[in-house]
Every structure is written in C-alpha cells, then in structure tokens.
Design an enzyme around this catalytic site. Sequence first.
Site, PDB file in Angstrom:
ATOM      1  N   ASP A 155      20.660 -33.280 -12.788  1.00  0.00           N
ATOM      2  CA  ASP A 155      19.390 -33.772 -12.268  1.00  0.00           C
ATOM      3  C   ASP A 155      18.240 -33.182 -13.066  1.00  0.00           C
ATOM      4  OD1 ASP A 155      17.948 -31.443 -10.415  1.00  0.00           O
ATOM      5  OD2 ASP A 155      20.113 -31.192 -10.599  1.00  0.00           O
ATOM      6  N   SER A 156      17.209 -33.977 -13.313  1.00  0.00           N
ATOM      7  CA  SER A 156      15.982 -33.535 -13.965  1.00  0.00           C
ATOM      8  C   SER A 156      16.289 -32.966 -15.346  1.00  0.00           C
ATOM      9  CB  SER A 156      15.257 -32.530 -13.068  1.00  0.00           C
ATOM     10  OG  SER A 156      13.967 -32.249 -13.534  1.00  0.00           O
TER      11      SER A 156
END
Length: 314
Positions: A155-156
């Site tokens: 994520d991210s």
Amino acid sequence: MALDEHVSQLIDALNSQGFTSFEQFSVEQARGVVDTFTGLQATAQDVARVENLSYPGEVGDLPLRIYVPEGTGPRPVVLYLHGGGFIGGSIDVADEPCRAVANGTGAIVVSAEYRLAPEHPFPAAPDDAYAALIWVAARIADFGGDPDNIVLAGDSAGGNLAAVTALRTRDEGGPRLRGQVLIYPVIDPNSDFPSTREYADGYIITKPGLDWFWNHYLAGPGDASNPYAVPSRADDLSGLPPALVLTNEYEVGRDEAEDYAARLQDAGVDSVVRRFDGLVHGVFWMSGAVPRSSEVLAAVCDHVRSVTAPSTVR
C-alpha cells in the site's frame, strides 16, 4: 460522490488535534503519526500460526513476519510491503490487514520491513524489497508455501515497492510472480494530473506532504528518472504479472496510479483498476474507523484468490 461520513469525521478529528499535513513534522514525529494508525484498526484476527523471523537485506538482517492461515499446503504466498511514505511504517502497523488477507485468501502472507529514508534513501528500500522476494522464493516451502505461486502486494509507498519489485524480478530473471496488488500506490513525484490539483489539500495526504515524502526518499533529482524508483519511467512494461490497482476518489495520487494501470494495459499486462468513491488515502489501515475499508480488503482478497487459483497457475 460525497466524502464518506466516517472519513469526514476522522478528518475533522485530525484537524481538531492540529494535524493538517505531514510536512509540518520532523521525520521522527511523522513516524509516530504513522504508527498511530493501529488505533484506527479493528481487532486483529487470529491466524493459525505467526512467525517472527528475519531475512538478509542488502546490508544486514531485516524483520519479517509470516502469517500461516488454517488449511493444508502448498499454499499461495503474498509478499506484503507496508506503506509509510518511505520514511515510516513497520510490520507492526501492517499486522491487522496482513492477518485479514491471510484468512481471506488462504495464502501465507509474508510482511517484510525495509530500510527507511532519509537515513537510507533510494535505492535502499527497493533493494531490500527484492531481497525479501528472493528469501520468500527460497524459504517459503518450509512453511507450507508454494514458491511458484507468489503475489506481490503493498500500500502507498509499499505499492510503489511492489510495482518496482515486479519490474526488477522480470529484468533480472528472478522469481516468477502470479500477480501484483498495488493499493493506492505512489508512482511519480513529478506527475501532474487533475487529482494532483483537485485533492492537493484537505484529505490526510496532501500534495506538499507527498512531496515531502519523495524529497526524503530520493537521493537526488536524477533518481526520479530511475524506473526502480518511479516505475512509470520504465521503457517497457510488458511481461509483468497481472495487476490490481486500487485507488480512492479523494486522493492526490489517484490519477497517477490509474495512469500506470493504463500503461500496463497498453503493454499487454492484464491490469484492472478499482476506484473507491468517497474514500481517501490510507483506508486499508483504517478497518476500525472506516467500515468501507472492508471493500478494499475484499478487492485485495478476490484478486489474490483469482491469480493464485489452480486453474491460473502454470
């Protein structure tokens, strides 16, 4: 659509505490804020077995955590790389979602830490991420995992690392991957899309805050041309594993992630975008505060099950 009511309440609460954007903090303060995401998470699920181990990174051993769900092997494997703006995050912050992915997919989840900027700028993180993949391919059979059935996820900033690790393993003839799950990945520090301007302020991750993360991560301007830092700079995106790219409506990096998915599709990669209207960056770590986080989790699990199913594994 309108901003999700739970997200709106969370943003109001953050604003009331004086938080507006990460660049107003020191690195250590920002790391502390990232760590507080555990307070936004639901109670962590039990899994059949959890192992805390280490893998040999580029300059020393680094922590990883293995989640083995109920069932018999050999099981598919997810190598998960946590977010945190390249400067923060840990396997502890990602513990709750990793447990949920293991139970939701029946796959063994390996959550690996990597060296953080600014103490360890690019290429430390992608070097470590690739080393983690090599370790998983070599050792996961010892835990009942199938080394020929691995999916990268993150994520991210971890989504960025998952994307560049997929590129690197293709380029260097590393372990074959069955898929990649890029959860609101940050792709390019120099991107300029409508979402870059429309959601530059007010939605937890601001444009100045994102720039602050990138400035700590990249060692110099030339790194922004390196595809192992900025995957959209790769001359060739063909031959990469099927990709699920998840984005959120109210997110400064939304369009750059969706553009990367489109470029994958143009290169012949099976690439699917799922945009969550009304949500913001970080919701995958907000399962307790934002009920619609469950939609993101479901999308992740559906994709992992799809690309690792026996009928798709060759």
